[in-house]
Design a protein around this motif. Structure first.
Motif, PDB file in Angstrom:
ATOM      1  N   VAL A 293       0.843  -1.198   0.000  1.00  0.00           N
ATOM      2  CA  VAL A 293       0.000   0.000   0.000  1.00  0.00           C
ATOM      3  C   VAL A 293       0.876   1.245   0.000  1.00  0.00           C
ATOM      4  CG1 VAL A 293      -1.718   1.306   1.313  1.00  0.00           C
ATOM      5  CG2 VAL A 293      -1.895  -1.197   1.154  1.00  0.00           C
ATOM      6  N   TRP A 294       1.899   1.271   0.823  1.00  0.00           N
ATOM      7  CA  TRP A 294       2.749   2.465   0.911  1.00  0.00           C
ATOM      8  C   TRP A 294       3.470   2.731  -0.406  1.00  0.00           C
ATOM      9  CZ3 TRP A 294      -0.246   3.050   4.426  1.00  0.00           C
ATOM     10  CH2 TRP A 294      -0.236   2.474   5.687  1.00  0.00           C
ATOM     11  N   LYS A 295       3.807   1.656  -1.165  1.00  0.00           N
ATOM     12  CA  LYS A 295       4.497   1.850  -2.452  1.00  0.00           C
ATOM     13  C   LYS A 295       3.653   2.639  -3.441  1.00  0.00           C
ATOM     14  CE  LYS A 295       5.912  -2.593  -2.967  1.00  0.00           C
ATOM     15  NZ  LYS A 295       6.479  -3.760  -3.690  1.00  0.00           N
ATOM     16  N   MET A 296       2.328   2.595  -3.290  1.00  0.00           N
ATOM     17  CA  MET A 296       1.472   3.286  -4.242  1.00  0.00           C
ATOM     18  C   MET A 296       1.607   4.804  -4.142  1.00  0.00           C
ATOM     19  SD  MET A 296      -2.503   2.445  -5.220  1.00  0.00           S
ATOM     20  CE  MET A 296      -3.201   3.554  -4.011  1.00  0.00           C
ATOM     21  N   ALA A 297       2.209   5.308  -3.075  1.00  0.00           N
ATOM     22  CA  ALA A 297       2.463   6.747  -2.985  1.00  0.00           C
ATOM     23  C   ALA A 297       3.294   7.230  -4.162  1.00  0.00           C
ATOM     24  CB  ALA A 297       3.161   7.072  -1.662  1.00  0.00           C
ATOM     25  N   GLY A 298       4.162   6.357  -4.675  1.00  0.00           N
ATOM     26  CA  GLY A 298       4.994   6.731  -5.815  1.00  0.00           C
ATOM     27  C   GLY A 298       4.219   6.941  -7.096  1.00  0.00           C
ATOM     28  N   TRP A 299       2.993   6.446  -7.151  1.00  0.00           N
ATOM     29  CA  TRP A 299       2.155   6.659  -8.324  1.00  0.00           C
ATOM     30  C   TRP A 299       1.570   8.072  -8.344  1.00  0.00           C
ATOM     31  CZ3 TRP A 299      -1.367   1.722  -9.027  1.00  0.00           C
ATOM     32  CH2 TRP A 299      -0.555   0.576  -9.030  1.00  0.00           C
ATOM     33  N   HIS A 300       1.639   8.766  -7.224  1.00  0.00           N
ATOM     34  CA  HIS A 300       1.025  10.096  -7.080  1.00  0.00           C
ATOM     35  C   HIS A 300       2.060  11.077  -6.529  1.00  0.00           C
ATOM     36  CE1 HIS A 300      -3.038   8.398  -7.690  1.00  0.00           C
ATOM     37  NE2 HIS A 300      -2.634   7.395  -6.944  1.00  0.00           N
ATOM     38  N   PRO A 301       3.094  11.382  -7.311  1.00  0.00           N
ATOM     39  CA  PRO A 301       4.207  12.172  -6.767  1.00  0.00           C
ATOM     40  C   PRO A 301       3.842  13.598  -6.388  1.00  0.00           C
ATOM     41  CG  PRO A 301       4.417  11.901  -9.145  1.00  0.00           C
ATOM     42  CD  PRO A 301       3.317  10.991  -8.713  1.00  0.00           C
ATOM     43  N   ASN A 302       2.739  14.119  -6.901  1.00  0.00           N
ATOM     44  CA  ASN A 302       2.366  15.508  -6.615  1.00  0.00           C
ATOM     45  C   ASN A 302       1.210  15.633  -5.625  1.00  0.00           C
ATOM     46  OD1 ASN A 302       4.235  16.804  -8.509  1.00  0.00           O
ATOM     47  ND2 ASN A 302       3.025  15.765 -10.075  1.00  0.00           N
ATOM     48  N   ALA A 303       0.777  14.518  -5.058  1.00  0.00           N
ATOM     49  CA  ALA A 303      -0.328  14.539  -4.095  1.00  0.00           C
ATOM     50  C   ALA A 303       0.203  14.730  -2.680  1.00  0.00           C
ATOM     51  CB  ALA A 303      -1.119  13.242  -4.187  1.00  0.00           C
ATOM     52  N   GLN A 304      -0.706  15.100  -1.779  1.00  0.00           N
ATOM     53  CA  GLN A 304      -0.381  15.175  -0.358  1.00  0.00           C
ATOM     54  C   GLN A 304      -0.803  13.843   0.270  1.00  0.00           C
ATOM     55  OE1 GLN A 304      -2.624  18.274  -1.391  1.00  0.00           O
ATOM     56  NE2 GLN A 304      -0.682  18.412  -2.495  1.00  0.00           N
ATOM     57  N   ILE A 305       0.177  13.015   0.602  1.00  0.00           N
ATOM     58  CA  ILE A 305      -0.065  11.633   1.000  1.00  0.00           C
ATOM     59  C   ILE A 305      -0.122  11.502   2.517  1.00  0.00           C
ATOM     60  CG2 ILE A 305       0.782   9.272   0.932  1.00  0.00           C
ATOM     61  CD1 ILE A 305      -0.062  10.194  -1.802  1.00  0.00           C
ATOM     62  N   GLU A 306      -1.153  10.815   3.004  1.00  0.00           N
ATOM     63  CA  GLU A 306      -1.233  10.388   4.397  1.00  0.00           C
ATOM     64  C   GLU A 306      -1.331   8.867   4.411  1.00  0.00           C
ATOM     65  OE1 GLU A 306      -4.248  10.357   8.260  1.00  0.00           O
ATOM     66  OE2 GLU A 306      -4.806  11.437   6.431  1.00  0.00           O
ATOM     67  N   ARG A 307      -0.527   8.215   5.229  1.00  0.00           N
ATOM     68  CA  ARG A 307      -0.566   6.765   5.385  1.00  0.00           C
ATOM     69  C   ARG A 307      -1.279   6.424   6.691  1.00  0.00           C
ATOM     70  NH1 ARG A 307       4.010   8.476   3.015  1.00  0.00           N
ATOM     71  NH2 ARG A 307       4.846   7.313   1.222  1.00  0.00           N
ATOM     72  N   ARG A 308      -2.210   5.485   6.614  1.00  0.00           N
ATOM     73  CA  ARG A 308      -2.996   5.126   7.798  1.00  0.00           C
ATOM     74  C   ARG A 308      -3.067   3.606   7.910  1.00  0.00           C
ATOM     75  NH1 ARG A 308      -8.414   8.051   7.747  1.00  0.00           N
ATOM     76  NH2 ARG A 308      -6.967   9.773   8.131  1.00  0.00           N
ATOM     77  N   LEU A 309      -2.568   3.063   9.007  1.00  0.00           N
ATOM     78  CA  LEU A 309      -2.571   1.624   9.254  1.00  0.00           C
ATOM     79  C   LEU A 309      -3.666   1.285  10.260  1.00  0.00           C
ATOM     80  CD1 LEU A 309      -1.165  -1.150   8.841  1.00  0.00           C
ATOM     81  CD2 LEU A 309       0.221  -0.589  10.867  1.00  0.00           C
ATOM     82  N   LEU A 310      -4.559   0.368   9.873  1.00  0.00           N
ATOM     83  CA  LEU A 310      -5.626  -0.071  10.766  1.00  0.00           C
ATOM     84  C   LEU A 310      -5.251  -1.425  11.366  1.00  0.00           C
ATOM     85  CD1 LEU A 310      -8.895   0.881   8.836  1.00  0.00           C
ATOM     86  CD2 LEU A 310      -7.451   2.278  10.329  1.00  0.00           C
ATOM     87  N   VAL A 311      -5.254  -1.479  12.688  1.00  0.00           N
ATOM     88  CA  VAL A 311      -4.914  -2.678  13.439  1.00  0.00           C
ATOM     89  C   VAL A 311      -6.204  -3.238  14.035  1.00  0.00           C
ATOM     90  CG1 VAL A 311      -3.560  -3.620  15.352  1.00  0.00           C
ATOM     91  CG2 VAL A 311      -2.638  -1.738  13.957  1.00  0.00           C
ATOM     92  N   PRO A 312      -6.557  -4.479  13.741  1.00  0.00           N
ATOM     93  CA  PRO A 312      -7.840  -5.014  14.224  1.00  0.00           C
ATOM     94  C   PRO A 312      -8.053  -4.846  15.721  1.00  0.00           C
ATOM     95  CG  PRO A 312      -6.863  -6.533  12.647  1.00  0.00           C
ATOM     96  CD  PRO A 312      -5.841  -5.455  12.893  1.00  0.00           C
ATOM     97  N   ALA A 313      -7.044  -5.136  16.523  1.00  0.00           N
ATOM     98  CA  ALA A 313      -7.208  -5.068  17.975  1.00  0.00           C
ATOM     99  C   ALA A 313      -7.535  -3.659  18.454  1.00  0.00           C
ATOM    100  CB  ALA A 313      -5.943  -5.583  18.663  1.00  0.00           C
ATOM    101  N   ASP A 314      -7.066  -2.649  17.734  1.00  0.00           N
ATOM    102  CA  ASP A 314      -7.352  -1.266  18.124  1.00  0.00           C
ATOM    103  C   ASP A 314      -8.831  -0.939  18.023  1.00  0.00           C
ATOM    104  OD1 ASP A 314      -4.662  -0.928  18.543  1.00  0.00           O
ATOM    105  OD2 ASP A 314      -4.305   0.190  16.683  1.00  0.00           O
ATOM    106  N   HIS A 315      -9.572  -1.743  17.257  1.00  0.00           N
ATOM    107  CA  HIS A 315     -11.003  -1.513  17.044  1.00  0.00           C
ATOM    108  C   HIS A 315     -11.849  -2.614  17.684  1.00  0.00           C
ATOM    109  CE1 HIS A 315     -10.111   1.724  14.163  1.00  0.00           C
ATOM    110  NE2 HIS A 315      -9.106   0.953  13.785  1.00  0.00           N
ATOM    111  N   GLY A 316     -11.221  -3.413  18.541  1.00  0.00           N
ATOM    112  CA  GLY A 316     -11.946  -4.484  19.200  1.00  0.00           C
ATOM    113  C   GLY A 316     -12.310  -5.632  18.295  1.00  0.00           C
ATOM    114  N   LEU A 317     -11.526  -5.833  17.220  1.00  0.00           N
ATOM    115  CA  LEU A 317     -11.832  -6.862  16.230  1.00  0.00           C
ATOM    116  C   LEU A 317     -10.735  -7.920  16.198  1.00  0.00           C
ATOM    117  CD1 LEU A 317     -12.899  -4.473  13.319  1.00  0.00           C
ATOM    118  CD2 LEU A 317     -14.425  -5.774  14.811  1.00  0.00           C
ATOM    119  N   ALA A 318     -11.119  -9.125  15.856  1.00  0.00           N
ATOM    120  CA  ALA A 318     -10.143 -10.199  15.707  1.00  0.00           C
ATOM    121  C   ALA A 318      -9.432 -10.119  14.364  1.00  0.00           C
ATOM    122  CB  ALA A 318     -10.830 -11.554  15.850  1.00  0.00           C
ATOM    123  N   ALA A 319     -10.109  -9.616  13.333  1.00  0.00           N
ATOM    124  CA  ALA A 319      -9.542  -9.549  11.984  1.00  0.00           C
ATOM    125  C   ALA A 319     -10.291  -8.503  11.169  1.00  0.00           C
ATOM    126  CB  ALA A 319      -9.622 -10.909  11.295  1.00  0.00           C
TER     127      ALA A 319
END
Length: 277
Positions: A231-257
Motif C-alpha cells: 500500500v505504501w508503495k502506491m504513494a509513488g504513483w502520485h508524486p504531486n499529491a499530499q499523501i497520508e498513510r494510515r494503518l488499521l490494526v484489528p485489535a485497536d477496534h476491538g476486532l479479531a480480523a
C-alpha cells in the motif's frame, strides 16, 4: 436522525449500461463515489454507503463495473481490466457530479478501485481520495502460507478453469463473484509482473502530473493480499499529491480480523470512522 434514501440508478459508458445505487440525504453537502474491488459487487458496500451518507450528509454512489454484478454478465464478455480502470469509473464520476453540482467530491477506492485512479483523466476535479487496501503488489509480496495458494491459483487452477469455462470462476476460489475472462488474464499479468499496473501499456501509463490533492492510503495490518508495505508503495504513483498513510490494526477496534475485503463489511463497522477520518 438524518433520513437516508437509497434508489437504483443507471448510466451509460461506451454503450454499456452500468447500474448502481445512490444513497443520499436531502440537500447533500458532499458527493462520494465508491469504486469497488475486483470481484466484489456494489451491493456489498451499501451498508457503508448508507452510514456514510448519514454521517457526512452526503450523496454516495455504489456501482458495478461493466459485465459484472448488476451491470451485466461475465460469461460471454470481452471486457478487460482496461475498461474497468480507465473508462467505467470516469463515467461514474461524471454521472455523480452531474446529480449535485457545486459540492465537494470524494472518491473512495477499494483495492482495484483505488489503484485505478492513477490512470484516469480529470482527477483534479476530485477534492479528496481515500484508497483502502490498494497497492503495488507482486505475487512474492504475499506472506506464507497464503503465497503458496496464489502460486497455484495464478499458474494452474485459474488458467485451466478460465480456458475451460470461458470466464474466471472466482466464486469457486473464494475470490468474490465470477469475472470476465479478459479481466482475469489482465489481473494475472499485473500480479506476475514486477512493474504491475504502471507497466501495462494498455492503461496508458501513470497520468502526468497526476492528482495534486490529498490522498489517504489506508492499509490493514492483517491484509495478506495487499500487505501494508505494498500500500505504501502506491504513494509513488502520485508524486504531486499530499499523501497520508494510515494503518488499521484489528485489535485497536476491538476486532479479531479485518483483512483485505472486509473493512467495508457491516460486521467491521467499528473501523468505518477511521476510513474517512
Amino acid at each position: 436522525m438524518t433520513q437516508v434514501h437509497s434508489e437504483p440508478v443507471s448510466f451509460n459508458c461506451d454503450g454499456h449500461l452500468l447500474r448502481g445505487t445512490l444513497s443520499r440525504v436531502e440537500a447533500p453537502r458532499l458527493l462520494v463515489l465508491i469504486n469497488g474491488a475486483t470481484g466484489v459487487p456494489a451491493s456489498f458496500y451499501l451498508p457503508f454507503a448508507r452510514w456514510l451518507a448519514e454521517e457526512k450528509h452526503a450523496a454516495v454512489l455504489t456501482w458495478d463495473y461493466r459485465d459484472f454484478g448488476a451491470s451485466g454478465s461475465p460469461y460471454r464478455s470481452d471486457t478487460t481490466m482496461t475498461e474497468w480502470v480507465t473508462r467505467d469509473p470516469v463515467a461514474a464520476r461524471a454521472w455523480l457530479r452531474a446529480q449535485v453540482p457545486d459540492v465537494p467530491l470524494w472518491v473512495i477506492g477499494h483495492s482495484l478501485g483505488g489503484m485505478a485512479l492513477a490512470f484516469q483523466p480529470d482527477t483534479d476535479t476530485i477534492d479528496r481520495i481515500i484508497t483502502v487496501a490498494s497497492g503495488h503488489g507482486h505475487i512474492t509480496d504475499h506472506p506464507w502460507p497464503f503465497q503458496a495458494r496464489v502460486w497455484a491459483l495464478w499458474y494452474l487452477l485459474g488458467p485451466v478453469a478460465t480456458w475451460l469455462l470461458g470466464y474466471f470462476p472466482a466464486r469457486r476460489f473464494g475470490l468474490g463473484n465470477d469475472l470476465p475472462k479478459g479481466v482475469f488474464w489482465q489481473w494475472r499479468r499485473w500480479l506476475l509482473a514486477r512493474g504491475a499496473l504502471p507497466a501495462d501499456r494498455r492503461l496508458g501509463g501513470l497520468r502526468d502530473p497526476g492528482y495534486r490533492g490529498p490522498i489517504t492510503l489506508v492499509a490493514m495490518e492483517d491484509d495478506v493480499m495487499i500487505p501494508p508495505r505494498c500500500v505504501w508503495k502506491m504513494a509513488g504513483w502520485h508524486p504531486n499529491a499530499q499523501i497520508e498513510r494510515r494503518l488499521l490494526v484489528p485489535a485497536d477496534h476491538g476486532l479479531a480480523a479485518i483483512g483485505h475485503v472486509h473493512p467495508f463489511s457491516a460486521r467491521n463497522s467499528a473501523v468505518w470512522p477511521s476510513l474517512i477520518a
